[in-house]
Design a protein around this motif. Sequence first.
Motif, short mmCIF file in Angstrom:
data_model
loop_
_atom_site.label_atom_id
_atom_site.label_comp_id
_atom_site.label_asym_id
_atom_site.label_seq_id
_atom_site.Cartn_x
_atom_site.Cartn_y
_atom_site.Cartn_z
N GLN A 224 7.92 21.19 -2.11
CA GLN A 224 8.48 22.36 -1.44
C GLN A 224 9.72 22.87 -2.18
O GLN A 224 9.92 24.09 -2.29
CB GLN A 224 8.85 22.01 0.01
N TRP A 225 10.52 21.96 -2.69
CA TRP A 225 11.70 22.35 -3.46
C TRP A 225 11.30 23.10 -4.72
O TRP A 225 11.93 24.09 -5.09
CB TRP A 225 12.52 21.11 -3.81
N ALA A 228 10.09 26.51 -3.84
CA ALA A 228 11.20 27.39 -3.44
C ALA A 228 11.83 28.10 -4.63
O ALA A 228 12.54 29.10 -4.45
CB ALA A 228 12.26 26.59 -2.69
N THR A 233 8.47 32.87 -2.33
CA THR A 233 8.16 31.85 -1.33
C THR A 233 8.94 32.06 -0.04
O THR A 233 8.37 32.09 1.06
CB THR A 233 8.44 30.44 -1.89
N ALA A 234 10.25 32.22 -0.15
CA ALA A 234 11.09 32.39 1.04
C ALA A 234 10.74 33.68 1.79
O ALA A 234 10.77 33.72 3.02
CB ALA A 234 12.56 32.40 0.64
N THR A 238 9.30 33.45 5.50
CA THR A 238 10.16 34.03 6.55
C THR A 238 9.39 35.04 7.39
O THR A 238 9.52 35.08 8.62
CB THR A 238 11.39 34.72 5.92
N THR A 248 8.07 27.96 7.49
CA THR A 248 9.30 27.34 7.02
C THR A 248 10.35 28.41 6.80
O THR A 248 10.12 29.36 6.06
CB THR A 248 9.07 26.57 5.71
N SER A 250 14.49 29.11 5.88
CA SER A 250 15.74 28.55 5.38
C SER A 250 16.62 29.68 4.89
O SER A 250 16.21 30.48 4.04
CB SER A 250 15.45 27.56 4.23
N MET A 253 17.12 29.26 1.10
CA MET A 253 16.03 29.78 0.28
C MET A 253 16.06 31.30 0.22
O MET A 253 15.83 31.91 -0.83
CB MET A 253 14.69 29.30 0.83
N TYR A 256 18.86 32.50 -2.00
CA TYR A 256 18.47 32.32 -3.40
C TYR A 256 17.57 33.47 -3.85
O TYR A 256 17.76 34.03 -4.94
CB TYR A 256 17.75 30.98 -3.57
N SER A 257 16.58 33.84 -3.03
CA SER A 257 15.67 34.92 -3.38
C SER A 257 16.41 36.24 -3.53
O SER A 257 16.13 37.04 -4.43
CB SER A 257 14.57 35.06 -2.32
#
Length: 283
Positions: A224-225, A228, A233-234, A238, A248, A250, A253, A256-257
């Motif tokens: 998963q890391w 990410a 992914t995020a 989301t 999931t 975060s 995450m 970061y995106s």
Amino acid sequence: MENTQQEWTTVIKPKGHLLDIDFKEIWRYRDLWQMYVKRDIITSYKQTILGPLWFFIQPAMTTIMYMLVFGKIAKISTDGLPQPLFYLAGICMWNYFSECLNRTSNTFTNNADIFGKVYFPRLIVPLSTVTSSLIRMGIQLSLLIAVYLFYVFSGANIHPNEYLLLFPFLVVMLAGLSLGFGILISSLTTKYRDLTLLFGFIVQLWMYATPVIYPLSVMSEKRQWIMALNPLTAIVETFKYGALGIGTFSWGMLTYSFGFMLALLAIGIVVFNKVQRSFMDTV
């Protein structure tokens, strides 16, 4: 002799630095922007029998194929969600990104003749692509909403939450990422045409590195890391978490995106402005 000062309707000036964007100039050319958007919509399915119905048919057929291949044969989990709803949610987000990316990545090669003869803000072309693709995304989202309501009234385990309010922000991030990657690749392909073929192959594989056909929860924490690191992914997770209640989420995450998008846009604009100067010399 009497000095007469000429007045110009358009004055082309050199940019102070490569990150300069003349938003006022882009706004002055908004009619051209609208024309490009209209052209993209009309020419997409011109001389086709079904016309705009393809906006519905394409995601519907893709969803059915995913249900057969990944749901029935591969038996990949959808976290207890109905398969059509799970796949369609991911497809709507991915289709917008991939369509914008593929079309903006051909900005210079498809418009070389125009760029070399007529002056206008070059950034209008990829911006119009991002805008016209929003219309297609809206039509596909209406299909998602119809399927969504069907399962809600059928008593499916769907729990939308307040994170769905992030949807406009997620779309902006998708647009920014596709625009950044697109103008960067478009600038590079003016010199290295092989990148066009390579990039098309990479985009096809990219979808499998994005949780479109599978939930992120099926992977170990280590994987998963790694997943990410993909800025998409995020965004996809989301959207699924906010709309379906399963997935999931975060803030780390998502941050970061967003940071990745800003950095990518800055790099893309620098390279795009540098390449377009070569076209300006021929105007």
